[in-house]
Design an enzyme around this catalytic site. Structure first.
Site, PDB file in Angstrom:
ATOM      1  N   SER A  16      23.211 -17.360 -44.533  1.00 52.04           N
ATOM      2  CA  SER A  16      22.294 -18.291 -43.861  1.00 52.04           C
ATOM      3  C   SER A  16      22.712 -19.747 -43.953  1.00 52.04           C
ATOM      4  O   SER A  16      22.221 -20.581 -43.201  1.00 52.04           O
ATOM      5  CB  SER A  16      20.902 -18.158 -44.482  1.00 52.04           C
ATOM      6  N   GLY A  18      22.300 -21.166 -46.943  1.00 57.92           N
ATOM      7  CA  GLY A  18      21.614 -21.511 -48.193  1.00 57.92           C
ATOM      8  C   GLY A  18      22.411 -21.045 -49.397  1.00 57.92           C
ATOM      9  O   GLY A  18      23.372 -20.283 -49.279  1.00 57.92           O
ATOM     10  N   VAL A  19      21.971 -21.478 -50.581  1.00 52.56           N
ATOM     11  CA  VAL A  19      22.715 -21.178 -51.807  1.00 52.56           C
ATOM     12  C   VAL A  19      22.649 -19.691 -52.180  1.00 52.56           C
ATOM     13  O   VAL A  19      23.616 -19.122 -52.689  1.00 52.56           O
ATOM     14  CB  VAL A  19      22.229 -22.083 -52.974  1.00 52.56           C
ATOM     15  N   ILE A  40      22.962 -15.368 -38.385  1.00 56.48           N
ATOM     16  CA  ILE A  40      22.018 -15.055 -37.308  1.00 56.48           C
ATOM     17  C   ILE A  40      21.495 -16.360 -36.719  1.00 56.48           C
ATOM     18  O   ILE A  40      20.905 -17.181 -37.420  1.00 56.48           O
ATOM     19  CB  ILE A  40      20.842 -14.192 -37.820  1.00 56.48           C
ATOM     20  N   CYS A 105       9.765 -10.944 -39.736  1.00 60.88           N
ATOM     21  CA  CYS A 105      11.132 -11.380 -39.445  1.00 60.88           C
ATOM     22  C   CYS A 105      12.144 -10.457 -40.130  1.00 60.88           C
ATOM     23  O   CYS A 105      13.175 -10.113 -39.557  1.00 60.88           O
ATOM     24  CB  CYS A 105      11.308 -12.813 -39.927  1.00 60.88           C
ATOM     25  N   GLY A 128      20.495 -12.378 -49.341  1.00 63.13           N
ATOM     26  CA  GLY A 128      20.251 -13.162 -50.558  1.00 63.13           C
ATOM     27  C   GLY A 128      18.820 -13.091 -51.053  1.00 63.13           C
ATOM     28  O   GLY A 128      18.348 -14.003 -51.726  1.00 63.13           O
ATOM     29  N   CYS A 200      10.713 -18.565 -41.800  1.00 63.82           N
ATOM     30  CA  CYS A 200      12.014 -17.931 -41.605  1.00 63.82           C
ATOM     31  C   CYS A 200      12.661 -18.392 -40.301  1.00 63.82           C
ATOM     32  O   CYS A 200      12.070 -18.237 -39.229  1.00 63.82           O
ATOM     33  CB  CYS A 200      11.731 -16.432 -41.567  1.00 63.82           C
TER      34      CYS A 200
END
Length: 358
Positions: A16, A18-19, A40, A105, A128, A200
């Site tokens: 995504s 993100g971490v 996505i 989602c 994740g 999301c």
């Protein structure tokens, strides 16, 4: 994550930016695995109108995939998101319910539309999420993460059994702080990036702006529940949730939202510090969705929102997939449309979820 069990499998990682999902890629790479990564793409309907951080997300995802020698492909699920998740959300709020777009989602997009477009070519889909799976009695179960604050099993409680069979959560055994430490140690580009707080895929878009875009305003009266006295006006019932205390803007409070009359377009509020009208001990749920298989739900724990707390209850079956939840204590802010997510007594195994009815 048992490497011996997955090393010969075809794995897709949903990256995504993100971490959390970035550390997922590291977890594979440290075992010599280089799975295919996918970003996505959703994006707002009209780029120029809404603030969107998706460009930055994609840059971060690209950098992480490159660092670990993985291919990254962008999968466009824009149409599916707006057609399915947005439609579900707006239908629910229009009817006076409190939906959870993130729950749907996961079912419809991350493990749904993505699988249809690309995931079906893979044995496993890794994300994740802070969640784990366990094989118990020869069957795969969704189980909670050791981080009670970050645990995301409640957001996964509506995925289908075939989706759970393909799901892999490589960082689910970590706490958030440990994931950050790994990211710092590995010099990941997003190690210090803040967690996304919004819906999301919608980045920085405010939830009320999201609703206003589709449903507009629909002003109506705000009345005191006990007396019928007029307290003020609201801009639309869909901007309020049962149990809400903040952001009402009426003096002499605190005020709590206790009821929504959709037919008359009236918002009922109650005054005082957590009035009894803001609580329920028994409430019906319908359409129960079992994740792995039906189980006896006499003594269970549950939650109705994304919090670290679980409540004890026994569930009384009232019909096909319908139950009454008899909670051990009074629960604040029980709202129709929310998902009641049910776990075993130790809140370890997640059995599934159902929608709260009126």
């Amino acid at each position: 994550m048992n490497i011996d069990e997955i090393k010969d499998k075809k794995i897709a990682v949903l990256l995504s930016g993100g971490v959390d999902s970035s550390v997922v890629v590291y977890e594979f790479a440290r075992h010599g695995l280089h799975p295919d990564c996918f970003y996505i793409k959703i994006g707002p309907e009209e780029q120029e109108e809404w603030d969107c951080s998706s460009e930055e997300d994609l840059e971060m995802a690209t950098a992480v995939a490159r660092k670990y020698g993985c291919k990254l492909q962008v999968i466009d699920c824009h149409e599916e998101y707006w057609n399915e998740v947005t439609r579900y959300t707006m239908e629910k709020v229009r009817a006076g319910f409190t939906p959870n777009p993130d729950v749907m989602c996961n079912r419809l997009i991350k493990f749904g539309a993505f699988d249809e477009k690309m995931g079906h070519k893979y044995d496993l889909i890794a994300t994740g999420h802070y969640a784990q799976t366990e094989i118990i009695g020869g069957k795969k179960w969704l189980v909670t993460s050791p981080d009670p604050v970050k645990d995301q099993t409640d957001f996964l409680a509506q995925i289908y059994d075939w989706q759970l069979k393909k799901a892999l959560f490589p960082i689910g055994h970590y706490r958030k702080g440990e994931v950050r430490e790994i990211a710092e140690r590995e010099h990941l580009v997003n190690a210090r990036r803040k967690d996304s707080q919004g819906i999301c895929f919608l980045g920085k878009i405010n939830y009320n702006d999201y609703i206003r875009r589709y449903l507009g305003d629909n002003p109506g009266l705000v009345l005191e529940f006990e007396t019928g006295k007029k307290i003020g006006t609201h801009k639309g019932l869909w901007f309020h949730t049962i149990g809400q205390r903040h952001g009402l803007g009426f003096g002499g409070g605190p005020w709590y939202v206790v009821k929504k009359d959709v037919k008359e377009n009236i918002l009922y509020v109650s005054k005082g510090f957590e009035p009894r009208t803001a609580y329920k001990k028994d409430f019906p749920i319908h359409g129960f969705h079992f994740l792995t298989e039906p189980v006896n739900m006499t003594n269970v724990t549950f939650k109705i929102r994304h919090t670290p707390e679980y409540h004890r209850a026994y569930l009384e079956k009232t019909g096909d997939k319908s139950y009454i939840v008899h909670a051990g204590d009074f629960i604040q802010g029980v709202a129709p449309g929310q998902f009641c997510v049910v776990y075993d007594e130790e809140h370890h195994r997640c059995f599934g979820s159902a929608e709260i009815t009126v």
